[in-house]
Enzyme design. Sequence first.
Site, PDB file in Angstrom:
ATOM      1  CG  ASP A  94     -14.408 -20.597   8.266  1.00 38.74           C
ATOM      2  OD1 ASP A  94     -14.451 -19.979   7.416  1.00 38.74           O
ATOM      3  OD2 ASP A  94     -14.439 -20.458   9.421  1.00 38.74           O
ATOM      4  CG  ASP A 101      -7.527 -14.113  10.568  1.00 37.84           C
ATOM      5  OD1 ASP A 101      -9.008 -14.056  10.531  1.00 37.84           O
ATOM      6  OD2 ASP A 101      -6.751 -14.707   9.740  1.00 37.84           O
TER       7      ASP A 101
END
Length: 550
Positions: A243, A402
């Site tokens: 990330d 997600d």
Amino acid sequence: MPKVHLLDYVAGNVRSLVNAIEKVGYEVEWVRSPEEVANAEKLILPGVGHFGHCLSQLASAGYLPALRAHVDAGKPFMGICVGLQALFSSSAEDPQCPGLDIVPGTLNRFDDSTKAVPHIGWNNASCPTNPTLYGLKSSSKYYYVHSYKYPYKQGELENQGWAVATATYGGEKFVGAVAKGNILATQFHPEKSGVAGLRVIRAFLDGSGAKALAAKPPQATDGGAVELVASEGLTRRVIACLDVRTNDQGDLVVTKGDQYDVREKSDERSVRNLGKPVDMAKKYYEQGADEVTFLNITSFRDCPIADLPMLEILKRTSETVFVPLTIGGGIRDTVDVDGTKVSALEIATMYFKSGADKVSIGSDAVLAAEEYYAGGKTLFGNTAIEQISKAYGNQAVVVSVDPKRVYVPKQDATRHATLKTKTPGPKGEEYCWYACTIKGGRETRDLDVVELTQAVEAMGAGEILLNCIDKDGTNSGFDLELITQVKEAIRIPVIASSGAGNPGHFEEVFEKTTTDAALGAGMFHRGEYTVQQVKDYLAGKSLVVRQFEG
Ligand code: 1PR
């Protein structure tokens, strides 16, 4: 530096191929018209996407006679992926579109009734008649990504003088590579197959592969009938995920959240800085990561799109990392700082040109799925997923999901796809469903994971990156119930993500679900385990994995 010619006809990520060629000491010269083919001594035809797209592009630009002439003249020729498929007569993918017909036969699709299609990942390329064909090793693994293949029939191609390397996927044995005279074609991507793939490119470029084949051509009766041994077949893929975002000092850093909160728990609440993206990607490649995924978790929208920092990160990473690279974050239709409209396809194209093999779409996929259902399951053709998969093939489009758990007391308490959970909710609720979110989990939508994944599969997504906000950064293992629910709903491959804390969690997800790959982040970034330790552990449990070749 000696030269090799590469045919330029918009074939996706050619930057990795150029990097791989340069890595083995050759320089690329582009062929940009059929006339220039005649200048080539060694010629490579790369290819991704649809057979018909590739062949019709080549035909309309007038390349087909020039390619045939090059091959007929006995000059070295290498086809990669669709570049191999183009050598065959035709493909069930686009039956109206003829191939070069240099290898007689028609490609067909993998059977998806019992396995995920596309076939994505690391598999063999074993040639029993010529075990070291173009540097291939039966113990090595090579990166494949395709839905169509030429089914292997023992002795068929060998009787026409071809040496054939094969792989097996879900009981279907298919052609992984073919070679004859100065022709080599691989269904796998050597430029994405680590050191094992670089060996193949080198053997083509320095002529040693063709020379060895001339010394021992396959015999007419050679069939290469070998039984599948335990270490053969598609490996369990282990993916490292980074990330990436700018920290408060403006530096681009690898970070990692707990349930998507990437700020330190201390008073300053600064963004967790776990290292530099390019260096960390290289480290994971050298530990044996089968793929590296970058998720741009902030949008960096204060600069022109052409200067997006992730483009530079990809360019630099693809110089040293020879496994597939995925990039996610911000892939949607947008407006540039000067007011110009930029489509998701244009953004994806920039990423592919910079070295990405796949793009991952999050929020935009959820909104597109909502419209799909609102329109009565209509495909409008204008979504980012449809446009990018049409141009670059389904395998190039990952949808990153997600989801968040929502507990309910009864199975029918909601219209959503529920499951009976082994970890009941705070009020003892025995059922749950998974709500999709957008904007990094900040906004929850009235769409469940089954709806989302089925919609994006219909739109042409090639793979699902299945995160889980409840599990992210918890080190408590993957959400097996979520993964099982999604795997039962769709046919495309799934990457399990969120919650990995030790190698045993990888074993658990591979043993207890049918996931196609598993991804880890925090446990690698914090240095608790290396990718190699995970692989060694899995191998010790008799799961087939690819080991890094130095
Ligand atoms: O919506 O298309 O712009 O894409 C945004 C992308 O950024 C999505 O893929 C979304 O998952 C990701 N993202 C957004 N915010 C965050 C955040 O953490 N605040 N990261 C975020 C998602 C999740 C995983 C993580 C695993 C494994 N990261 O990829 O790496 O949960 O972690 P673990 O092994 O440490 O448990 P768009």
